[in-house]
Scaffold this motif. Structure first.
Motif, short mmCIF file in Angstrom:
data_model
loop_
_atom_site.label_atom_id
_atom_site.label_comp_id
_atom_site.label_asym_id
_atom_site.label_seq_id
_atom_site.Cartn_x
_atom_site.Cartn_y
_atom_site.Cartn_z
N LYS A 86 42.72 46.19 35.94
CA LYS A 86 43.08 44.88 36.46
C LYS A 86 43.99 45.04 37.68
O LYS A 86 44.98 45.76 37.63
CB LYS A 86 43.78 44.04 35.40
N ILE A 106 38.94 39.23 46.94
CA ILE A 106 37.96 39.67 45.95
C ILE A 106 37.23 40.91 46.45
O ILE A 106 37.01 41.88 45.70
CB ILE A 106 36.97 38.53 45.64
N ASN A 111 40.96 41.22 40.83
CA ASN A 111 40.15 40.59 39.76
C ASN A 111 41.00 39.74 38.82
O ASN A 111 40.53 39.31 37.77
CB ASN A 111 39.36 41.64 38.98
N SER A 112 42.26 39.49 39.20
CA SER A 112 43.13 38.62 38.41
C SER A 112 44.02 37.82 39.35
O SER A 112 44.85 38.39 40.07
CB SER A 112 43.99 39.45 37.44
N LEU A 145 38.78 29.34 44.59
CA LEU A 145 38.60 30.55 43.78
C LEU A 145 37.56 30.32 42.69
O LEU A 145 36.74 31.21 42.41
CB LEU A 145 39.94 30.97 43.17
N ASN A 146 37.58 29.15 42.08
CA ASN A 146 36.55 28.82 41.08
C ASN A 146 35.16 28.86 41.71
O ASN A 146 34.20 29.36 41.10
CB ASN A 146 36.79 27.45 40.48
N ARG A 150 35.63 32.86 40.22
CA ARG A 150 36.82 33.42 39.60
C ARG A 150 37.60 32.34 38.85
O ARG A 150 38.07 31.37 39.44
CB ARG A 150 37.75 34.05 40.65
N VAL A 152 41.06 31.37 36.97
CA VAL A 152 42.42 31.75 37.34
C VAL A 152 43.35 31.64 36.15
O VAL A 152 43.05 30.98 35.15
CB VAL A 152 42.95 30.89 38.51
#
Length: 304
Positions: A86, A106, A111-112, A145-146, A150, A152
Motif C-alpha cells: 500500500k 494513480i 493505491n490508498s 477519484l471515484n 478509486r 477513498v
C-alpha cells in the motif's frame, strides 16, 4: 520499544506546509516556523528505504499537505519500485478537484487515498479547515477519484464544531461517494487545538451518543469504520470499532524525530486508578495526558 520487525506501516511527514488552516491541526505550530518546512528529496527517499529495509508493507506520505510537493510524483514512483502493498497519500483532498492530478498519482503508484472531510455542511467544514470554498473542492476531488475507479478513505476529526453532525455526515458520505473506510478521530490537544482546548474540543462523554448512532449507519454495509483516540469503556457494545484496542504497528518519521505510535501511546496516555480492575486494562492505554489535564479522568469507567 516496539521491535522494528513488527512495523507494518511507515508514515513520513514530508512537508510542514498546507493550503488549509485547520483549527485543530496537531502540527499547526510547526507550520508557522520559517525553517525545515519541506523535508529534502533525498531524506524522503531514505525514509522509503528504511521502510523497505525493516519489511514494512505500507508507506504513507503525510504532512502538512503532501500534495504541495512538486516532487511528489517522483517520490511515489520511487516508493512504488519497492513494491509496498500500500502506498498512501494523506491529504485534505482539495488538489483532486483537478482530475489530472489524481490520474498522475494513480499512474505513479498510489493505491490508498485518505482525505480529511470534517462535516457534510459546507459552512462548518470550511470553518474547521479555515478556507472558504474548501468543501466544494474536496467533494469534487472525491468524485473525481471515484470516477477514476478509486474508493477513498475519509478521516473525520471530531471537534466541538462537528460532533452533532456525525450521523448526517455518515449518511452524506455513504449516499454520495464510493468509500471503503471511515476514520472517526477524536482531536488531539496538540498544536492549534492545544491553545484553546475547551473551545475546540468537547468532552468525550458528550460525543459518544452521536458517535454510536453514526457507527450504526454503517452496520451491514461494506464500508469499514474505526474510532481513534477514545477508550473502549466509553464505547461498550462497539468494541470492534475501537482502533486503540489493537496495535498500530506504525513508525512515524518527521524532519528531526522518529517515533513508534504504540510506544507513544504508552508514554503519553494515562489511566485512572480504577482502570486496573477493567477487563481491557492490558490492551487499553486510557486517554491522552493532555486531554486528562483539561477534562479529568472521571469519564473512565472500568468494565468489570
Amino acid at each position: 520499544m516496539v521491535k522494528q520487525n513488527k512495523i507494518i506501516k511507515v508514515e513520513s511527514l514530508v512537508i510542514f506546509k498546507c493550503n488549509c488552516h485547520c483549527i485543530m491541526c496537531s502540527v499547526g505550530k510547526q507550520m508557522n516556523r520559517s525553517d525545515n518546512l519541506v523535508k529534502g528529496f533525498e531524506d524522503v527517499k531514505k525514509d522509503i528505504d528504511r521502510a523497505f529495509k525493516i519489511g514494512a508493507r505500507e508507506f504513507a506520505f503525510s504532512g502538512g499537505e503532501p500534495t504541495l510537493r512538486k516532487d511528489l510524483f517522483d517520490l511515489v514512483k520511487y516508493a512504488n519500485e519497492k513494491r509496498f502493498e500500500k502506498i498512501e497519500i494523506q491529504s485534505n483532498g482539495r488538489i483532486y478537484a483537478n482530475k489530472y492530478f489524481g490520474e498522475k498519482m494513480i499512474e505513479a503508484g498510489v493505491n490508498s487515498f485518505v482525505i480529511s472531510l470534517h462535516s457534510p455542511k459546507q459552512e462548518v467544514n470550511d470553518k474547521i479547515m479555515g478556507v472558504s470554498g474548501a468543501f466544494k473542492e474536496q467533494v469534487r476531488g472525491i468524485k473525481n477519484l471515484n470516477a477514476l475507479g478509486r474508493a477513498v478513505k475519509i478521516n473525520v476529526v471530531i471537534t466541538r464544531f462537528n460532533y452533532k453532525d456525525l450521523v448526517e455526515h455518515i449518511n452524506f458520505l455513504l449516499n454520495n461517494f464510493e468509500i471503503d473506510e471511515i476514520r472517526l478521530t477524536f482531536a488531539l490537544l496538540e498544536g492549534y487545538a492545544g491553545e484553546k482546548p475547551k473551545k475546540t474540543v468537547a468532552p468525550m462523554s458528550l460525543i459518544i451518543p452521536y458517535l454510536k448512532k453514526a457507527i450504526d449507519l454503517t452496520k451491514g454495509k461494506s464500508v469499514k469504520i474505526f474510532v481513534y483516540n477514545i477508550p473502549v469503556c466509553l464505547l461498550l457494545g462497539y468494541e470492534d470499532y475501537v482502533n486503540d484496542l489493537g496495535s498500530s504497528n506504525t513508525c512515524l518519521i518527521g524532519s528531526n524525530f522518529e517515533t513508534y505510535l504504540d510506544e507513544s501511546k504508552k508514554k503519553d496516555k494515562i489511566k485512572s486508578n480504577l482502570c486496573s480492575g477493567c477487563i481491557y486494562n492490558s490492551k487499553c492505554q486510557g486517554v491522552w495526558k493532555k486531554y486528562s489535564k483539561v477534562f479529568g479522568l472521571d469519564e473512565l469507567k472500568p468494565v468489570l
